[in-house]
Design a protein around this motif. Structure first.
Motif, short mmCIF file in Angstrom:
data_model
loop_
_atom_site.label_atom_id
_atom_site.label_comp_id
_atom_site.label_asym_id
_atom_site.label_seq_id
_atom_site.Cartn_x
_atom_site.Cartn_y
_atom_site.Cartn_z
N GLN A 23 0.83 -1.21 0.00
CA GLN A 23 0.00 0.00 0.00
C GLN A 23 0.87 1.26 0.00
OE1 GLN A 23 -3.33 -0.71 -0.20
NE2 GLN A 23 -2.54 -2.79 -0.16
N ALA A 122 6.27 -18.83 -1.74
CA ALA A 122 4.80 -18.79 -1.59
C ALA A 122 4.12 -19.35 -2.83
CB ALA A 122 4.35 -17.35 -1.35
N ARG A 243 -1.62 -23.47 -8.84
CA ARG A 243 -3.04 -23.35 -9.03
C ARG A 243 -3.42 -21.86 -9.09
NH1 ARG A 243 -6.89 -26.94 -6.04
NH2 ARG A 243 -5.10 -27.43 -4.74
N ARG A 248 -13.79 -14.27 -7.88
CA ARG A 248 -15.21 -14.21 -7.52
C ARG A 248 -15.75 -12.88 -8.00
NH1 ARG A 248 -17.20 -15.21 -1.48
NH2 ARG A 248 -16.33 -13.14 -1.11
N PHE B 7 -12.41 -21.49 -0.18
CA PHE B 7 -11.03 -21.25 -0.56
C PHE B 7 -10.30 -20.66 0.64
CE2 PHE B 7 -7.44 -19.50 -2.86
CZ PHE B 7 -7.28 -20.40 -3.91
N GLY B 25 -2.88 -9.07 -0.87
CA GLY B 25 -3.26 -9.37 0.52
C GLY B 25 -4.53 -8.59 0.89
N LEU B 26 -4.54 -7.31 0.52
CA LEU B 26 -5.71 -6.48 0.83
C LEU B 26 -6.95 -7.01 0.12
CD1 LEU B 26 -6.77 -3.89 2.20
CD2 LEU B 26 -6.23 -2.66 0.10
N GLU B 27 -6.78 -7.39 -1.14
CA GLU B 27 -7.92 -7.91 -1.91
C GLU B 27 -8.48 -9.18 -1.26
OE1 GLU B 27 -6.98 -8.65 -6.05
OE2 GLU B 27 -8.96 -9.56 -6.35
N LYS B 31 -12.31 -9.57 0.29
CA LYS B 31 -13.28 -10.53 -0.23
C LYS B 31 -13.57 -11.67 0.74
CE LYS B 31 -12.47 -9.74 -5.13
NZ LYS B 31 -11.85 -10.27 -6.34
N ALA B 32 -12.87 -11.68 1.86
CA ALA B 32 -12.98 -12.82 2.78
C ALA B 32 -14.32 -12.83 3.51
CB ALA B 32 -11.85 -12.78 3.79
N ASP B 33 -14.82 -14.05 3.77
CA ASP B 33 -15.96 -14.20 4.66
C ASP B 33 -15.49 -14.32 6.10
OD1 ASP B 33 -17.89 -14.45 2.47
OD2 ASP B 33 -16.92 -16.37 2.09
N ARG B 52 -16.40 -5.68 6.83
CA ARG B 52 -17.47 -6.62 6.62
C ARG B 52 -17.23 -8.02 7.19
NH1 ARG B 52 -18.65 -9.97 2.69
NH2 ARG B 52 -16.80 -9.39 1.54
N ARG B 79 -14.91 -18.14 1.97
CA ARG B 79 -13.54 -17.71 1.63
C ARG B 79 -12.87 -17.28 2.93
NH1 ARG B 79 -13.07 -16.13 -4.25
NH2 ARG B 79 -11.18 -14.98 -3.80
N THR B 106 -8.13 -29.01 0.52
CA THR B 106 -8.82 -27.72 0.44
C THR B 106 -8.05 -26.81 -0.52
OG1 THR B 106 -9.52 -27.97 2.73
CG2 THR B 106 -9.59 -25.73 1.82
N ALA B 107 -8.77 -26.11 -1.38
CA ALA B 107 -8.11 -25.19 -2.32
C ALA B 107 -7.50 -24.02 -1.54
CB ALA B 107 -9.12 -24.68 -3.34
N TYR B 108 -6.28 -23.67 -1.90
CA TYR B 108 -5.62 -22.58 -1.19
C TYR B 108 -4.63 -21.88 -2.09
CZ TYR B 108 -1.42 -25.50 -0.88
OH TYR B 108 -0.33 -26.26 -1.19
N GLU B 109 -4.21 -20.70 -1.65
CA GLU B 109 -3.04 -20.05 -2.24
C GLU B 109 -2.31 -19.35 -1.11
OE1 GLU B 109 -3.28 -16.58 -4.68
OE2 GLU B 109 -4.57 -15.57 -3.27
N ILE B 110 -1.04 -19.06 -1.35
CA ILE B 110 -0.23 -18.37 -0.36
C ILE B 110 0.14 -17.01 -0.94
CG2 ILE B 110 1.86 -18.47 1.06
CD1 ILE B 110 1.49 -21.64 -0.15
N ILE B 111 -0.13 -15.95 -0.19
CA ILE B 111 0.24 -14.61 -0.63
C ILE B 111 1.39 -14.15 0.25
CG2 ILE B 111 -0.53 -12.23 -0.95
CD1 ILE B 111 -3.37 -13.31 -1.36
#
Lengths: 250, 250
Positions: A23, A122, A243, A248, B7, B25-27, B31-33, B52, B79, B106-111
């Motif tokens: 940021q 990562a 992957r 979304r 995810f 990371g911010l995105e 978008k996370a639940d 949120r 998410r 489980t589907a994942y990614e690392i940031i």
């Protein structure tokens, strides 16, 4: 009329994906009057940059150091960004910028960035540290001519990360084996970490030199050497594409 | 009705300053639940997070691992962000997350994130690598009980970075001197790198233990050991506050 005060931000751009810019890095770029970068960041990054400021892409040998251009512009009251791939203080020349800025008494700050070392890890899910197999990390330069004590590195009981050692990879691996690191030690070579066309080649200290050559691996690369590579979904695959994250729609 | 797919994003938050979070990371956070973090990030970060999503701050010993909470929520189509201070793969437990996620399919990614190591260096203008005095960097854990070969570390001709070694600092410095590192080697201990109340104490391997104790330095710290510390404006000052960046009104 108030005198406009110049300022230089030495910014780590991250490894290439504009999404890995911080940021604060983005804010510095958005507010800059002049952005000086070395041309390595590529089109994706260019497109994501704010459009307003003047940009100087510096490639090849210059008669003048980028930091001196930055100092001259700051003296005219401009806000300048000196943009480095990765982190400015990890094999990126930020140390020379800061020397120049201090000597010239120019106001500056350094904004750290995501290193290609952690970005490569990562992207391919290779932890650099793991409780049972790597207590620490050694980050070393792989470029030809870099003075590295490979005998000492071979004896490190942790993960080795070699930055930018594409052409030297076979020689580095041979030295590590000669100095006692097992030839079966797993190795991952990651090309263009975080870019959309990144890829990885995996093998061992004994065979990665040949594998990388056959796969025509090119610079820039990050090479991760150590037992941690076994923990990645990479192992057993010659090439691997991570992957992609599902998008979304809002 | 389409099935919502869960995810998990394993995200490096950076060292504490929300400005050092990456765009990706911010995105992921936006978008996370559900955001699961360990409570170390503090109020400034909390305020900067999007409002949120549901958040779980995990502190102290839990009956269940954070990653298993994340997997359970992902199975319900959520998410999830597993948020780590610094970079997930550099002394942060991201390796255990990934093990759990892979086992659970489980589907994942690392940031990746900015490490406290590079953030501390940037904040106090201490390059981790510099052409003439540090060819590489060794990043080691300083916590009590970590298995580190300090004899080997003492012989590294580069910069040592010790993460989280606040209470062990005097013992680590004594060991490095015993194993041959000169007692005059400059050292900077940076407390709470990138936070608004960060500070640094500088000294040498011979005296930093006492200096840090008198200055009541507290965890978390990053300790930078090596000739590179001489290149910082820190040297000769017991404590130092970095220059704050001037704000420009739009």
């Amino acid at each position: 009329v108030a005198v406009k005060k110049g300022f230089v931000h030495v910014v780590g751009a991250g490894p290439g994906d504009p999404g890995l810019l911080t940021q604060r890095g983005l804010e510095a770029l958005e507010k800059a009057d002049l952005i000086i970068h070395d041309g390595l960041l590529g089109d994706a990054f260019e497109k994501a940059l704010p459009r307003r400021p003047m940009r100087l892409s510096l490639e090849g040998d210059l008669a003048v150091e980028p930091v001196h251009l930055a100092i001259a512009a700051a003296r005219e009251g401009r806000r300048v960004v000196l943009l480095h791939v990765g982190d400015p203080f990890l094999f990126a020349g930020g140390d020379e910028d800061v020397d120049g800025l201090r000597k010239a008494r120019t106001a500056y700050e350094i904004i750290p960035g995501v290193s290609a070392a952690t970005a490569a890890a990562a992207e391919y899910a290779i932890p650099l540290t793991a409780a049972e197999c790597a207590q620490g990390v050694m980050v070393l330069p792989g470029r030809k001519g870099a003075e590295v004590d490979w005998r000492h590195a071979a004896r490190f009981e942790g993960t080795l990360v070699v930055m930018m050692g594409t052409s030297e990879l076979p020689a580095i691996c041979r030295r590590l084996v000669r100095f006692g690191r097992p030839a079966a030690t797993p190795v991952a070579v990651i090309e263009r970490a975080s870019w959309s066309d990144s890829r990885a080649v995996v093998g061992t200290l004994g065979d990665i030199g040949g594998k990388a050559k056959r796969a025509k691996v090119r610079s820039p690369t990050v090479t991760i050497i150590g037992e941690v590579v076994r923990r990645s979904p990479l192992l057993g695959q010659r090439r691997y594409k991570p992957r992609r994250v599902p998008k979304r729609r809002p």
